[in-house]
Design a protein around this motif. Structure first.
Motif, mmCIF file in Angstrom:
data_model
loop_
_atom_site.group_PDB
_atom_site.id
_atom_site.type_symbol
_atom_site.label_atom_id
_atom_site.label_comp_id
_atom_site.label_asym_id
_atom_site.label_seq_id
_atom_site.Cartn_x
_atom_site.Cartn_y
_atom_site.Cartn_z
ATOM 1 N N UNK A 1 0.839 -1.192 0.000
ATOM 2 C CA UNK A 1 0.000 0.000 0.000
ATOM 3 C C UNK A 1 0.879 1.249 0.000
ATOM 4 N N UNK A 2 2.048 1.143 0.615
ATOM 5 C CA UNK A 2 2.970 2.276 0.664
ATOM 6 C C UNK A 2 4.367 1.790 1.002
ATOM 7 N N UNK A 3 5.357 2.403 0.401
ATOM 8 C CA UNK A 3 6.764 2.158 0.703
ATOM 9 C C UNK A 3 7.504 3.492 0.665
ATOM 10 N N UNK A 4 8.641 3.560 1.346
ATOM 11 C CA UNK A 4 9.514 4.721 1.173
ATOM 12 C C UNK A 4 10.329 4.544 -0.107
ATOM 13 N N UNK A 5 10.715 3.335 -0.389
ATOM 14 C CA UNK A 5 11.349 2.912 -1.635
ATOM 15 C C UNK A 5 11.250 1.390 -1.722
ATOM 16 N N UNK A 6 11.637 0.742 -0.624
ATOM 17 C CA UNK A 6 11.561 -0.719 -0.592
ATOM 18 C C UNK A 6 12.836 -1.361 -1.110
ATOM 19 N N UNK A 7 13.196 -2.481 -0.527
ATOM 20 C CA UNK A 7 14.362 -3.232 -0.964
ATOM 21 C C UNK A 7 13.996 -4.473 -1.761
ATOM 22 N N UNK B 1 14.469 -7.704 -8.843
ATOM 23 C CA UNK B 1 14.780 -7.187 -10.180
ATOM 24 C C UNK B 1 16.233 -7.454 -10.541
ATOM 25 N N UNK B 2 17.117 -7.326 -9.547
ATOM 26 C CA UNK B 2 18.542 -7.543 -9.778
ATOM 27 C C UNK B 2 18.834 -8.985 -10.200
ATOM 28 N N UNK B 3 17.924 -9.891 -9.874
ATOM 29 C CA UNK B 3 18.069 -11.292 -10.251
ATOM 30 C C UNK B 3 17.388 -11.591 -11.582
ATOM 31 N N UNK B 4 16.987 -10.529 -12.285
ATOM 32 C CA UNK B 4 16.359 -10.639 -13.596
ATOM 33 C C UNK B 4 15.012 -11.345 -13.537
ATOM 34 N N UNK B 5 14.289 -11.148 -12.440
ATOM 35 C CA UNK B 5 12.958 -11.735 -12.300
ATOM 36 C C UNK B 5 11.878 -10.725 -12.714
ATOM 37 N N UNK B 6 10.785 -11.197 -13.294
ATOM 38 C CA UNK B 6 9.636 -10.304 -13.484
ATOM 39 C C UNK B 6 9.084 -9.911 -12.113
ATOM 40 N N UNK B 7 8.905 -8.626 -11.890
ATOM 41 C CA UNK B 7 8.489 -8.129 -10.575
ATOM 42 C C UNK B 7 7.234 -7.282 -10.701
ATOM 43 N N UNK B 8 6.284 -7.543 -9.810
ATOM 44 C CA UNK B 8 5.095 -6.708 -9.666
ATOM 45 C C UNK B 8 5.262 -5.871 -8.409
ATOM 46 N N UNK B 9 5.143 -4.557 -8.549
ATOM 47 C CA UNK B 9 5.308 -3.635 -7.427
ATOM 48 C C UNK B 9 4.101 -2.705 -7.397
ATOM 49 N N UNK B 10 4.008 -1.907 -6.371
ATOM 50 C CA UNK B 10 2.891 -0.975 -6.211
ATOM 51 C C UNK B 10 3.076 0.272 -7.065
ATOM 52 N N UNK B 11 1.973 0.788 -7.595
ATOM 53 C CA UNK B 11 2.047 2.062 -8.310
ATOM 54 C C UNK B 11 1.923 3.239 -7.350
ATOM 55 N N UNK B 12 1.625 2.954 -6.087
ATOM 56 C CA UNK B 12 1.518 4.006 -5.077
ATOM 57 C C UNK B 12 2.908 4.497 -4.671
ATOM 58 N N UNK B 13 2.942 5.714 -4.115
ATOM 59 C CA UNK B 13 4.189 6.236 -3.548
ATOM 60 C C UNK B 13 5.321 6.258 -4.554
ATOM 61 N N UNK B 14 6.470 5.658 -4.202
ATOM 62 C CA UNK B 14 7.642 5.719 -5.062
ATOM 63 C C UNK B 14 7.710 4.594 -6.093
ATOM 64 N N UNK B 15 6.587 3.900 -6.324
ATOM 65 C CA UNK B 15 6.613 2.759 -7.251
ATOM 66 C C UNK B 15 7.220 3.094 -8.596
ATOM 67 N N UNK B 16 6.846 4.252 -9.152
ATOM 68 C CA UNK B 16 7.368 4.631 -10.470
ATOM 69 C C UNK B 16 8.830 5.052 -10.425
#
Length: 385
Positions: free
Chosen positions: A287-293, A299-314
């Motif tokens: 629902x919210x992150x400051x950035x998230x690890x 992503x660094x492992x070349x995996x498809x990742x689903x993240x939030x569009x809220x907050x700093x998602x973009x």
């Protein structure tokens, strides 16, 4: 240069820790490799005091007091004495804490005090649409007043925190979290088809309830789909388990697919790359992150990742290019994004490659450690003038 981080979360074998602990462990090791002296001071996980050297970092875990209503006073005093002792032996240039960490700490001459905005009480009160607590709000206001400078881990956390807490034209630098590139890299492990992996604290603001709800939609089209939930439990003020609530109210709604959801518990940091590698898609609909690890790690492992569009998602993901963004409050949107990964394997693989390249450019520890050193140098020189 001597940096002293204040945290109770520095990783210790056998005990779970959060993202702040991971960040400090990663950046501290990198700073030491650049010739910077690093100390870490905080409360111990156990009712005793101990010290150790980890990757060249001097870690001091102090005995935590548990006197109701006065623990904050006694623990601050113990931490202050340890800082003073370290400073008298090897002068400290910077003391860095998270948002509330400087509230009652006496300031020593010659030391600059920095807050890294990991997301404090005011920030999450806004995102979770709840009132600011009087006591916690007071502590955070006092802590910010005591800071000489700030680091924001994202533009979003900087903008939204400054709406409530004055920065008074003091230095503020936006520096991303670093990712351990050696730890998180593509592994020669075959992923399990249609396996979804979530990692993080199991609580409402991480979007895990909506992710489980999305499974009903996903299972209609992909009955082989599974969801592995990795992380520590969160507890309500009355002591009730959040995982217990999910098992009682959300998982049974999946009916025949209820066995598709598995709570894996706390995963050792060293095992986390294998968990990500085995996933078809990694999903973190917070629902919210400051950035998230967790998102940039996967992503660094070349995996498809689903993240939030809220907050700093973009700020983390370019939707459709380096990953996918979702409405974390909408299970149907979460489901559609995950099903897209299952339905478009070649495009999803290309997205994973783009994701890793993005992390190498923007979350590279080798670049970010230099940004931190340059910021510290600027604050130290300003403090001396």
């Amino acid at each position: 240069m001597h940096i002293c981080f204040l945290t109770n979360e520095f990783p210790k074998a056998g005990f779970p820790h959060g993202g702040i602990g991971t960040f400090i462990a990663t950046i501290s090791k990198a700073l030491v490799e650049k010739g910077v002296k690093v100390s870490v001071v905080g409360k111990n996980y156990t009712p005793n005091a101990d010290s150790e050297v980890v990757n060249g970092v001097e870690v001091h875990r102090l005995h935590a007091k548990s006197i109701k209503g006065l623990a904050w006073c006694f623990n601050t005093r113990v931490i202050a004495k340890k800082i003073e002792a370290i400073h008298s032996k090897t002068p400290i240039d910077i003391v860095e804490a998270s948002d509330m960490g400087l509230a009652f700490l006496p300031k020593l001459k010659g030391i600059a005090y920095v807050i890294r905005m990991h997301g404090g009480h005011h920030f999450f009160a806004e995102s979770e649409k709840r009132k600011v607590g009087v006591w916690k709000g007071f502590q955070e206001q006092l802590s910010y007043k005591n800071a000489d400078a700030f680091v924001a881990v994202s533009d979003f956390v900087k903008t939204h925190t400054s709406k409530y807490l004055s920065l008074d034209n003091r230095p503020v630098e936006r520096i991303n979290y670093p990712i351990n590139l050696n730890h998180f890299q593509p592994l020669k492990i075959t992923s399990t088809p249609f396996k979804i992996v979530f990692a993080g604290t199991i609580c409402e603001k991480k979007g895990i309830r909506q992710l489980i709800q999305a499974m009903a939609n996903i299972l209609e089209d992909f009955p082989e789909a599974s969801l592995d939930i990795c992380g520590r439990d969160w507890f309500y003020p009355n002591g009730d388990s959040y995982i217990g609530m999910l098992k009682a109210t959300e998982v049974p709604k999946l009916k025949q697919g209820s066995g598709s959801v598995t709570f894996k518990g706390v995963i050792d940091y060293n095992e986390l790359p294998k968990i990500y590698a085995g996933a078809h898609v990694c999903a973190f609909p917070s629902h919210m992150e400051t950035l998230g690890l967790v998102a940039p790690e996967a992503m660094c492992m070349a995996k498809p990742v689903l993240f939030t569009k809220e907050g700093p998602g973009s700020e983390v993901i370019n939707h459709g290019n380096t990953g996918l963004l979702c409405n974390p409050y909408d299970p149907s949107d979460i489901a559609e994004q995950i099903k897209w990964v299952f339905q478009n394997p070649e495009a999803a693989d290309e997205m994973g490659v783009n994701a890793r390249e993005s992390v190498l450019q923007r979350f590279n520890i080798n670049i970010i450690v230099e940004q931190n050193i340059a910021f510290y140098d600027r604050i130290i020189n300003s403090n001396k003038s």
